[in-house]
Scaffold this motif. Structure first.
Motif, PDB file in Angstrom:
ATOM      1  N   THR A  36      37.668  41.958  47.511  1.00 23.53           N
ATOM      2  CA  THR A  36      39.011  41.276  47.549  1.00 23.53           C
ATOM      3  C   THR A  36      38.945  40.312  46.606  1.00 23.53           C
ATOM      4  OG1 THR A  36      38.773  41.663  49.979  1.00 23.53           O
ATOM      5  CG2 THR A  36      40.067  39.788  49.322  1.00 23.53           C
ATOM      6  N   ALA A  39      39.895  41.458  43.210  1.00 20.09           N
ATOM      7  CA  ALA A  39      41.434  42.021  43.194  1.00 20.09           C
ATOM      8  C   ALA A  39      42.207  40.661  42.922  1.00 20.09           C
ATOM      9  CB  ALA A  39      41.751  42.393  44.553  1.00 20.09           C
ATOM     10  N   ASP A  40      41.777  39.552  43.747  1.00 18.94           N
ATOM     11  CA  ASP A  40      42.307  38.182  43.333  1.00 18.94           C
ATOM     12  C   ASP A  40      42.218  37.723  42.026  1.00 18.94           C
ATOM     13  OD1 ASP A  40      43.301  38.176  46.075  1.00 18.94           O
ATOM     14  OD2 ASP A  40      41.701  36.683  46.741  1.00 18.94           O
ATOM     15  N   MET A  44      45.621  42.003  41.292  1.00 19.46           N
ATOM     16  CA  MET A  44      46.033  43.351  41.483  1.00 19.46           C
ATOM     17  C   MET A  44      45.924  43.442  43.020  1.00 19.46           C
ATOM     18  SD  MET A  44      42.940  45.539  39.937  1.00 19.46           S
ATOM     19  CE  MET A  44      43.993  46.066  38.410  1.00 19.46           C
ATOM     20  N   THR A  45      46.392  44.534  43.461  1.00 18.72           N
ATOM     21  CA  THR A  45      46.066  44.771  44.654  1.00 18.72           C
ATOM     22  C   THR A  45      44.813  45.347  45.170  1.00 18.72           C
ATOM     23  OG1 THR A  45      46.881  47.209  44.631  1.00 18.72           O
ATOM     24  CG2 THR A  45      48.732  45.841  44.901  1.00 18.72           C
ATOM     25  N   THR A  47      44.143  48.034  46.570  1.00 16.24           N
ATOM     26  CA  THR A  47      43.917  49.466  46.575  1.00 16.24           C
ATOM     27  C   THR A  47      43.710  49.730  45.159  1.00 16.24           C
ATOM     28  OG1 THR A  47      45.557  49.874  48.320  1.00 16.24           O
ATOM     29  CG2 THR A  47      45.116  51.765  46.723  1.00 16.24           C
TER      30      THR A  47
END
Length: 115
Positions: A36, A39-40, A44-45, A47
């Motif tokens: 997580t 991704a942050d 990006m997502t 997934t």
């Protein structure tokens, strides 16, 4: 010819061919991180980040472990020595070819001076 097994060198280079994945490896070099948070950081997502991490995991560059509901990522034990050796052999090959080219150019310059 169809290959059923992908050599480790191919996996490593394929994983590192992407700028985002190289960034993930750099980031994890400074410390473990959750998918997580990665991704942050890379905007990006979740997934999308999971897919990038899976590619890095297959190459042995990253390992993940589940801690509660969070999946943490860390650098894997892959030391990239085989990849470094391959790059070094290519560097030596190109260096030798450029040295040969320099010799030809120097010879041509000398011939022009002698005219």
């Amino acid at each position: 010819m169809v290959q059923f097994l992908t050599p480790p060198l191919d996996l490593s280079f394929a994983a590192l061919a992407d700028a985002t994945r190289r960034g993930i490896v750099e980031r994890l070099g400074r410390g473990d991180a959750s998918i997580t948070s990665l991704a942050d950081q890379f905007q990006m997502t979740l997934t999308g980040m999971k897919k990038h991490v899976q590619v890095l995991e297959r190459a042995g560059l990253v390992v993940t472990r589940k801690i509660g509901r969070v999946r943490k990522c860390a650098l894997g034990k892959c030391d990239l020595s085989a990849e470094a050796e391959w790059i070094e052999s290519c560097r030596k090959l190109f260096e030798a070819r450029f040295d040969a080219l320099d010799a030809i150019i120097d010879e041509m310059k000398q011939e022009r001076r002698d005219e």
